[in-house]
Design a protein around this motif. Structure first.
Motif, PDB file in Angstrom:
ATOM      1  N   ASN A  42     -57.912  94.485 118.636  1.00  0.00           N
ATOM      2  CA  ASN A  42     -57.015  95.823 118.025  1.00  0.00           C
ATOM      3  C   ASN A  42     -58.140  96.553 117.096  1.00  0.00           C
ATOM      4  OD1 ASN A  42     -57.931  95.140 114.779  1.00  0.00           O
ATOM      5  ND2 ASN A  42     -55.356  93.475 114.947  1.00  0.00           N
ATOM      6  N   SER A  43     -58.067  97.475 116.224  1.00  0.00           N
ATOM      7  CA  SER A  43     -58.935  98.744 116.393  1.00  0.00           C
ATOM      8  C   SER A  43     -59.820  98.292 115.223  1.00  0.00           C
ATOM      9  CB  SER A  43     -58.607  99.774 115.938  1.00  0.00           C
ATOM     10  OG  SER A  43     -57.315 100.227 115.052  1.00  0.00           O
ATOM     11  N   GLU A  44     -58.795  97.477 114.000  1.00  0.00           N
ATOM     12  CA  GLU A  44     -59.317  96.887 113.072  1.00  0.00           C
ATOM     13  C   GLU A  44     -60.465  96.071 113.112  1.00  0.00           C
ATOM     14  OE1 GLU A  44     -57.720  94.260 109.572  1.00  0.00           O
ATOM     15  OE2 GLU A  44     -56.036  96.123 110.306  1.00  0.00           O
ATOM     16  N   GLN A  67     -64.706  96.965 112.437  1.00  0.00           N
ATOM     17  CA  GLN A  67     -65.173  95.462 111.946  1.00  0.00           C
ATOM     18  C   GLN A  67     -66.688  94.933 112.371  1.00  0.00           C
ATOM     19  OE1 GLN A  67     -63.296  92.630 108.501  1.00  0.00           O
ATOM     20  NE2 GLN A  67     -61.070  93.946 109.051  1.00  0.00           N
ATOM     21  N   ASN A  90     -62.535  99.151 101.759  1.00  0.00           N
ATOM     22  CA  ASN A  90     -62.452 100.187 103.425  1.00  0.00           C
ATOM     23  C   ASN A  90     -62.296  98.544 103.869  1.00  0.00           C
ATOM     24  OD1 ASN A  90     -64.361 101.956 104.051  1.00  0.00           O
ATOM     25  ND2 ASN A  90     -65.290 100.904 102.432  1.00  0.00           N
ATOM     26  N   TYR A  91     -60.811  97.848 103.612  1.00  0.00           N
ATOM     27  CA  TYR A  91     -60.056  96.793 103.963  1.00  0.00           C
ATOM     28  C   TYR A  91     -61.148  95.914 104.541  1.00  0.00           C
ATOM     29  CZ  TYR A  91     -56.526 100.278 102.677  1.00  0.00           C
ATOM     30  OH  TYR A  91     -55.694 100.906 102.288  1.00  0.00           O
ATOM     31  N   ASN A 109     -62.023  94.974  98.453  1.00  0.00           N
ATOM     32  CA  ASN A 109     -61.531  94.390  99.707  1.00  0.00           C
ATOM     33  C   ASN A 109     -60.617  92.898 100.340  1.00  0.00           C
ATOM     34  OD1 ASN A 109     -63.492  96.736 101.583  1.00  0.00           O
ATOM     35  ND2 ASN A 109     -65.507  96.375 100.394  1.00  0.00           N
TER      36      ASN A 109
END
Length: 105
Positions: free
Chosen positions: A2-4, A8, A28-29, A55
């Motif tokens: 996934n994009s997350e 990272q 910034n998660y 975070n």
């Protein structure tokens, strides 16, 4: 992937941060995987202050950050407002001269 996770993962591969001294990644998660990716980035050798406040870093990510290359200039690592357990903090030893200021559970 996934994009997350892809985002990272890019934290470990960026090579343009060679002269970066202060890096503020507050809110910034960033989760454990992202923390580990940052710790493995070879271009952050000049970094002195890394702010990862508020975070989603847990004990696992904290342990990954402790593996940060000791040959760097990192002097301060801020982890206020993450999910690091108090018991875990008490049991960890800071052998790299990094200042940890967590606001943990």
């Amino acid at each position: 992937m996934n994009s997350e996770i892809q985002g990272q993962k890019k934290l470990s591969k960026n090579t343009t941060w060679i002269n970066l001294r202060k890096f503020n990644l507050r809110s910034n998660y960033i989760a454990d995987y992202g923390a580990k990716c940052l710790a493995h980035n070879k271009s952050l050798k000049s970094l002195q202050i890394l702010k990862l406040d508020y975070n989603m870093i847990t004990d696992e990510g904290y342990e990954g950050l402790l593996k940060y290359d000791p040959r760097t200039n990192l002097q301060q690592l801020k982890l206020i407002g993450n999910e690091i357990s108090q018991n875990y903090l008490k049991n960890m030893k800071n052998s790299h001269g990094i200042y940890f200021k967590p606001n943990s559970k």
